[in-house]
Enzyme design. Structure first.
Site, PDB file in Angstrom:
ATOM      1  N   HIS A  94      37.907  39.525  30.631  1.00 54.03           N
ATOM      2  CA  HIS A  94      39.016  39.979  31.356  1.00 54.03           C
ATOM      3  C   HIS A  94      40.242  39.185  30.917  1.00 54.03           C
ATOM      4  CE1 HIS A  94      37.867  42.416  34.846  1.00 54.03           C
ATOM      5  NE2 HIS A  94      37.067  41.510  34.979  1.00 54.03           N
ATOM      6  N   GLN A 148      43.027  39.789  37.228  1.00 53.62           N
ATOM      7  CA  GLN A 148      42.797  40.601  38.150  1.00 53.62           C
ATOM      8  C   GLN A 148      43.357  40.604  39.566  1.00 53.62           C
ATOM      9  OE1 GLN A 148      38.254  39.506  37.943  1.00 53.62           O
ATOM     10  NE2 GLN A 148      38.135  41.572  38.164  1.00 53.62           N
ATOM     11  N   CYS A 152      32.028  45.128  38.254  1.00 47.67           N
ATOM     12  CA  CYS A 152      33.060  44.479  38.034  1.00 47.67           C
ATOM     13  C   CYS A 152      34.254  44.928  39.365  1.00 47.67           C
ATOM     14  CB  CYS A 152      34.000  44.993  36.840  1.00 47.67           C
ATOM     15  SG  CYS A 152      35.618  44.268  36.587  1.00 47.67           S
ATOM     16  N   LEU A 153      34.926  43.842  39.782  1.00 45.84           N
ATOM     17  CA  LEU A 153      35.568  43.956  41.081  1.00 45.84           C
ATOM     18  C   LEU A 153      36.923  44.643  40.788  1.00 45.84           C
ATOM     19  CD1 LEU A 153      35.817  40.204  42.497  1.00 45.84           C
ATOM     20  CD2 LEU A 153      34.694  42.263  43.324  1.00 45.84           C
ATOM     21  N   GLY A 209      32.888  36.107  40.439  1.00 40.82           N
ATOM     22  CA  GLY A 209      33.939  35.290  39.305  1.00 40.82           C
ATOM     23  C   GLY A 209      35.110  36.323  39.523  1.00 40.82           C
ATOM     24  N   HIS A 211      31.789  37.798  30.935  1.00 37.16           N
ATOM     25  CA  HIS A 211      32.605  38.895  31.576  1.00 37.16           C
ATOM     26  C   HIS A 211      34.040  38.616  32.105  1.00 37.16           C
ATOM     27  CE1 HIS A 211      32.773  42.314  34.625  1.00 37.16           C
ATOM     28  NE2 HIS A 211      33.734  41.772  35.235  1.00 37.16           N
ATOM     29  N   GLU A 212      34.009  37.311  32.602  1.00 38.81           N
ATOM     30  CA  GLU A 212      35.463  36.857  32.907  1.00 38.81           C
ATOM     31  C   GLU A 212      36.401  36.445  31.507  1.00 38.81           C
ATOM     32  OE1 GLU A 212      36.136  37.184  35.814  1.00 38.81           O
ATOM     33  OE2 GLU A 212      34.226  37.442  36.403  1.00 38.81           O
TER      34      GLU A 212
HETATM   35 NI    NI Z   1      35.372  41.904  36.421  1.00 39.19          NI
END
Ligand code: NI
Length: 176
Positions: A136, A51, A90-91, A46, A132-133
């Site tokens: 963000h 991001q 998380c990226l 995702g 999660h998204e």
């Molecule tokens: Ni993340």
């Protein structure tokens, strides 16, 4: 193939609530495509627009359910229920993950890239991605979901990773 750099912890754009999208134009469609390529390259499941530094309310995802990559514009979580503990990463906080308790079932609404209404009720891993998204897009990183103990530990870990990265970086990084 075009990809964008993924912003990481400490970048102010990650801490600001994203803007509602008024019109799904060619720019938004192109951004979705780039975000999907960026997500797969990472690799991740995702990716929220902020991001990659774009403060707009949309995210892309691929839960591995066989439907391939998808995009949601202006997503909102209407309802959640149950509880599920899962090791979440998380990226934007690379290299770290934590056991996080969140609701299991999620009801998400929004629009697809054609402007059609999306109305999705999912659970488990898929529901985890949605939460999660959406976090963000509201300007919240995974770090907000941690227990006090996990947060303390994570700050230490992040410092350690930063120091390793700094010492491994040579001046030539400007060319990449
Ligand atoms: Ni993340």
């Amino acid at each position: 193939m075009s990809i964008l750099p993924i912003r990481t912890y400490g970048d102010p754009v990650l801490g600001i609530a994203t803007q509602t999208i008024d019109e799904i134009d060619g720019k938004i469609v192109a951004l979705a495509k780039t975000m999907i390529e960026t997500m797969y390259r990472a690799p991740g499941v995702g990716l929220a627009a902020n991001q990659v530094g774009i403060s707009k309310r949309m995210f892309v995802w691929d839960s591995g359910d066989g439907l391939g990559p998808r995009t949601v514009i202006n997503p909102r979580i209407l309802e959640t229920s149950g509880e599920w503990t899962y090791e979440e990463g998380c990226l934007s906080v690379p290299g770290l993950s934590w056991e996080v308790v969140r609701p299991n079932k999620v009801h998400l609404v929004g629009l697809d890239l054609d402007g059609n209404e999306l109305d999705l009720e999912v659970d488990g891993y898929h529901g985890r991605i949605f939460q999660h998204e959406t976090d963000h897009l509201d300007g919240h990183l995974l770090l907000h979901c941690l227990t006090e103990e996990q947060a303390l530990e994570s700050r230490k870990e992040i410092r350690k990773i930063r120091m390793q990265t700094a010492s491994a970086t040579t001046p030539t990084f400007l060319g990449s």
